[in-house]
Design a protein around this motif. Structure first.
Motif, PDB file in Angstrom:
ATOM      1  N   VAL A 179       0.920  -1.021   0.245  1.00  0.00           N
ATOM      2  CA  VAL A 179       0.151   0.614   0.112  1.00  0.00           C
ATOM      3  C   VAL A 179       0.595   0.856  -0.010  1.00  0.00           C
ATOM      4  O   VAL A 179       0.431   2.001  -0.918  1.00  0.00           O
ATOM      5  CB  VAL A 179      -0.867  -0.131   1.025  1.00  0.00           C
ATOM      6  N   ARG A 180       1.742   1.298   1.042  1.00  0.00           N
ATOM      7  CA  ARG A 180       2.781   2.365   1.385  1.00  0.00           C
ATOM      8  C   ARG A 180       3.379   2.971  -0.442  1.00  0.00           C
ATOM      9  O   ARG A 180       4.043   4.001  -0.818  1.00  0.00           O
ATOM     10  CB  ARG A 180       3.774   2.357   1.682  1.00  0.00           C
ATOM     11  N   SER A 181       3.468   1.854  -1.021  1.00  0.00           N
ATOM     12  CA  SER A 181       4.112   1.936  -2.864  1.00  0.00           C
ATOM     13  C   SER A 181       3.433   2.773  -3.452  1.00  0.00           C
ATOM     14  O   SER A 181       3.670   3.491  -4.774  1.00  0.00           O
ATOM     15  CB  SER A 181       4.419   0.847  -3.352  1.00  0.00           C
ATOM     16  N   TRP A 182       2.102   2.439  -3.135  1.00  0.00           N
ATOM     17  CA  TRP A 182       1.401   3.954  -4.230  1.00  0.00           C
ATOM     18  C   TRP A 182       0.691   5.444  -3.949  1.00  0.00           C
ATOM     19  O   TRP A 182       1.511   5.471  -2.561  1.00  0.00           O
ATOM     20  CB  TRP A 182       0.062   2.992  -3.884  1.00  0.00           C
ATOM     21  N   SER A 183       1.728   5.504  -4.891  1.00  0.00           N
ATOM     22  CA  SER A 183       1.770   6.986  -5.136  1.00  0.00           C
ATOM     23  C   SER A 183       1.170   7.506  -4.201  1.00  0.00           C
ATOM     24  O   SER A 183       1.268   8.770  -3.540  1.00  0.00           O
ATOM     25  CB  SER A 183       2.544   7.268  -6.330  1.00  0.00           C
ATOM     26  N   GLU A 184      -0.697   7.443  -4.870  1.00  0.00           N
ATOM     27  CA  GLU A 184      -1.681   8.581  -4.121  1.00  0.00           C
ATOM     28  C   GLU A 184      -1.412   8.145  -2.181  1.00  0.00           C
ATOM     29  O   GLU A 184      -1.882   9.275  -1.321  1.00  0.00           O
ATOM     30  CB  GLU A 184      -3.222   7.733  -4.230  1.00  0.00           C
ATOM     31  N   VAL A 185      -0.784   7.278  -1.718  1.00  0.00           N
ATOM     32  CA  VAL A 185      -1.088   6.772  -0.166  1.00  0.00           C
ATOM     33  C   VAL A 185      -0.133   7.996   0.483  1.00  0.00           C
ATOM     34  O   VAL A 185       1.630   7.372   0.254  1.00  0.00           O
ATOM     35  CB  VAL A 185      -1.116   5.863  -0.504  1.00  0.00           C
ATOM     36  N   SER A 186      -0.119   8.789   1.155  1.00  0.00           N
ATOM     37  CA  SER A 186       0.385   9.418   2.005  1.00  0.00           C
ATOM     38  C   SER A 186       1.029   8.939   3.605  1.00  0.00           C
ATOM     39  O   SER A 186       2.738   9.399   3.830  1.00  0.00           O
ATOM     40  CB  SER A 186      -0.351  11.170   3.061  1.00  0.00           C
ATOM     41  N   GLU A 187       0.235   8.478   4.231  1.00  0.00           N
ATOM     42  CA  GLU A 187       0.916   7.132   5.761  1.00  0.00           C
ATOM     43  C   GLU A 187      -0.440   5.740   5.092  1.00  0.00           C
ATOM     44  O   GLU A 187      -1.220   6.206   4.757  1.00  0.00           O
ATOM     45  CB  GLU A 187       0.475   8.650   5.867  1.00  0.00           C
ATOM     46  N   VAL A 188       0.527   5.663   6.016  1.00  0.00           N
ATOM     47  CA  VAL A 188      -0.081   3.535   6.486  1.00  0.00           C
ATOM     48  C   VAL A 188       0.216   3.343   7.370  1.00  0.00           C
ATOM     49  O   VAL A 188       1.619   3.766   7.923  1.00  0.00           O
ATOM     50  CB  VAL A 188      -0.097   3.141   5.127  1.00  0.00           C
ATOM     51  N   ARG A 189      -0.583   2.829   8.379  1.00  0.00           N
ATOM     52  CA  ARG A 189      -0.616   2.056   9.412  1.00  0.00           C
ATOM     53  C   ARG A 189      -1.590   0.807   9.931  1.00  0.00           C
ATOM     54  O   ARG A 189      -2.070   0.481   9.297  1.00  0.00           O
ATOM     55  CB  ARG A 189       0.433   2.507  10.349  1.00  0.00           C
TER      56      ARG A 189
ATOM     57  N   SER B  11      -4.112   6.703   5.245  1.00  0.00           N
ATOM     58  CA  SER B  11      -4.404   8.614   5.099  1.00  0.00           C
ATOM     59  C   SER B  11      -4.357   8.912   3.153  1.00  0.00           C
ATOM     60  O   SER B  11      -3.042   8.735   2.916  1.00  0.00           O
ATOM     61  CB  SER B  11      -3.383   9.683   5.666  1.00  0.00           C
ATOM     62  N   ALA B  12      -4.873   9.698   2.671  1.00  0.00           N
ATOM     63  CA  ALA B  12      -4.455  10.248   1.328  1.00  0.00           C
ATOM     64  C   ALA B  12      -5.253  11.340   1.098  1.00  0.00           C
ATOM     65  O   ALA B  12      -6.211  11.405   1.659  1.00  0.00           O
ATOM     66  CB  ALA B  12      -4.740   8.911   0.239  1.00  0.00           C
ATOM     67  N   ALA B  13      -4.903  12.514   0.219  1.00  0.00           N
ATOM     68  CA  ALA B  13      -5.253  13.170  -0.559  1.00  0.00           C
ATOM     69  C   ALA B  13      -7.298  12.396  -0.932  1.00  0.00           C
ATOM     70  O   ALA B  13      -8.249  13.536  -0.989  1.00  0.00           O
ATOM     71  CB  ALA B  13      -4.429  14.486  -0.855  1.00  0.00           C
ATOM     72  N   GLU B  14      -6.393  11.414  -1.762  1.00  0.00           N
ATOM     73  CA  GLU B  14      -7.603  11.305  -3.182  1.00  0.00           C
ATOM     74  C   GLU B  14      -8.437  10.460  -2.858  1.00  0.00           C
ATOM     75  O   GLU B  14      -7.474   8.889  -3.112  1.00  0.00           O
ATOM     76  CB  GLU B  14      -7.230  10.891  -4.291  1.00  0.00           C
TER      77      GLU B  14
END
Lengths: 267, 314
Positions: free
Chosen positions: B244-254, B263-266
């Motif tokens: 999931v972290r490798s996806w460019s749209e994702v700003s944070e994951v835990r 957390s993501a903007a889009e």
């Protein structure tokens, strides 16, 4: 600093309801004084020590032990225990309450409210005068009934007046201490002033019986001057009174100015 | 400054303009700006030590500014004429313990030109049943209600409420909110400081966020939320964090046990990818950031900015 006070035009045409009629301003001063008196007359922790200490001392030394010395001793001690009793509502009523209210945020709250200027201090002053009157009346009743002191109505009235006005220099001193110390430290500090000053002014033991040195420095204490006035009021002192009055006025004005300056600066 | 030009051209009834206030070496306010319009409720938010209390103290005339302009109804707040139009509820004021509630109301009302009747005040603040009780005998929540009653007894045009619901239970808080809404409906303006963001969310027309003696955001509650574009996605999934972290749209994951927090903007794009990648995905939730997140984000940004400033200066 603040830039020029440009009063915006939209605020100049205030509705008439915003103008405070003089009658309501006077009413606010009266309400403040009334509340101040009510709250302390209802507080036994304040009123009891103020009445008990001079009352007990007078009963013990002025009534029982002075029996052998004659009515003049009871008369003399009526004046000095009266002064002793009058000092405490000034010092404690004013000083301690100011110190506590500075600490507890009440003074800040009152300053934020549109309370008329000086109403706070005037209210406390009137409260101290009322408490002083209660103390003097208590001692007068004891002196006239138990102590068999003979006083004319004018003499009793003069002592009452001396007590009620004489509390004011001690209000000023208490106020000054109240601006120096916040909160619970103030009562202890005021005791340190109150008790030694009373002793050294000859309020507990008549001055002529004290060491020479203490007799010489007695005029330094405001309580000494008030004692002279109180003795004159009950007909025991024939010196000119004006110097004592002037010293007390000067003392009151001095501490009032110092305290007001500190309050303005530090709140 | 992020001070958005106000569409309303009326004069503000309370105003701070480039105000500086120092206590010794500590700068409490460092160019603070604030405008309060007639009829609105403005919530002043910020962490402890941000300068909220100093800002209120200036507007109440308790302290003087070192620089800048402070105005209340176009006047110096230290003028009693200006303060006759305000009501005040401070965070901690120990009122005379032996006075009865009715006596406190009567005293405070006497300072004002055209106060409410004691009955009207008591009704509004919900203290009608307390009028005969000595102040010291009241519970903490009841004392706060009495303080609120004192604030509104003078029929003020502007109310200062400093942390009004601290120490109140939920029911009392709801009642106080209702009373505040009623006052607003009557045209009263309110400047509210609070630690409870839901309180600002429930009541405020505008919020003003302070840190380090400055206003870093001023606008509607919506606008504050929008400043933080991030959305939160939660779901139960077997996907690894690294994927999931490798996806460019994702700003944070835990991950917390089976549950992924993203957390993501889009959010829409991420959700589409999630669903495509994990057919067993369950309990999908998407949430917009609340005022609390927005607030945390804003103040953290400001903290980081000021840290950077300090490092650069050093």
């Amino acid at each position: 600093m603040e830039t020029a006070m440009s009063v915006n035009e939209s605020f100049v045409n205030e509705p008439t309801s915003l103008v405070m009629p003089r009658r309501r301003v006077i009413g606010a001063y009266l309400e403040e004084a009334r509340s101040e008196c009510l709250r302390y007359m209802r507080a036994p922790g304040f009123m009891l020590p103020i009445m008990l200490f001079p009352g007990m001392f007078y009963l013990l030394f002025g009534v029982f032990m002075a029996k052998s010395e004659g009515a003049d001793a009871a008369r003399y001690l009526l004046a000095s225990y009266g002064v002793f009793g009058v000092m405490s509502p000034g010092l404690f009523g004013f000083g301690v309450s100011l110190a506590l209210e500075r600490d507890g945020g009440l003074l800040t709250f009152k300053r934020a409210l549109p309370m008329p200027p000086g109403a706070y201090l005037l209210g406390k002053m009137l409260m101290a005068m009322a408490a002083a009157a209660v103390v003097i009346l208590l001692l007068l009743v004891m002196a006239l009934t138990l102590g068999h002191v003979m006083l004319s109505l004018a003499q009793a009235g003069a002592l009452l007046l001396t007590g009620m006005l004489g509390v004011l220099p001690f209000c000023a001193l208490g106020m000054f201490v109240g601006t120096l110390i916040k909160g619970q430290g103030a009562p202890g500090m005021l005791q340190l002033i109150y008790l030694p000053m009373s002793f050294m002014s000859g309020l507990w033991i008549p001055l002529p019986l004290l060491p020479k040195f203490l007799q010489q420095i007695a005029p330094v204490w405001p309580s000494y001057h008030l004692d002279q006035l109180a003795l004159a009021a009950v007909g025991l002192d024939q010196q000119p009174l004006l110097p004592h009055v002037l010293v007390l006025i000067g003392f009151a004005a001095g501490f009032l100015l110092l305290a007001a300056r500190r309050l303005r600066r530090n709140g | 400054m992020p001070h958005t030009p106000d569409p309303i051209t009326r004069d503000p009834i309370a105003r701070l303009d480039g105000v500086v206030k120092r206590y010794g070496r500590l700068t409490a306010l460092d160019g603070a700006d604030l405008r309060l319009q007639r009829g609105e409720l403005l919530a002043l938010l910020g962490p402890n030590g941000a300068g909220k209390t100093t800002a209120i103290g200036l507007l109440l005339g308790l302290i003087r500014a070192d620089a800048g302009t402070v105005e209340l109804f176009g006047q110096d707040p230290q003028r009693i004429e200006a303060r006759r139009r305000i009501g005040v509820m401070l965070q901690n004021a120990e009122l005379p313990p032996t006075l009865r509630v009715g006596e406190l109301l009567r005293l405070t009302a006497s300072y004002y030109p055209a106060p409410r009747t004691p009955a009207e005040t008591a009704e509004l603040a919900g203290v009608s049943d307390l009028l005969e009780r000595p102040y010291a005998k009241l519970s903490g929540g009841q004392q706060r209600r009495v303080q609120f009653a004192l604030a509104l007894c003078g029929r003020p045009e502007l109310l200062f409420l400093d942390e009004p619901t601290v120490g109140m239970d939920i029911e009392a808080r709801q009642k106080l909110w209702a009373a505040i809404r009623q006052l607003l409906a009557e045209g009263c303006s309110v400047l509210l400081t609070t630690h409870y963001l839901e309180e600002a969310e429930a009541l405020a027309d505008r919020v003003c966020v302070m840190t380090h003696g400055r206003m870093i955001h001023e606008g509607t509650v919506e606008a504050l939320r929008a400043r933080v574009a991030l959305k939160r996605i939660r779901c139960l999934s077997t996907l690894s964090i690294d994927t999931v972290r490798s996806w460019s749209e994702v700003s944070e994951v835990r991950r917390d046990n089976e549950r992924l927090h993203i957390s993501a903007a889009e959010a829409e794009v991420v959700v589409r990818r999630l669903l495509a990648a994990d057919l067993q995905l369950r309990e999908l939730e998407v949430q917009r950031a609340g005022l609390a997140e927005a607030f945390t984000e804003l103040t953290r940004d400001a903290d980081e900015a000021s840290d950077t400033d300090q490092r650069e200066a050093a």
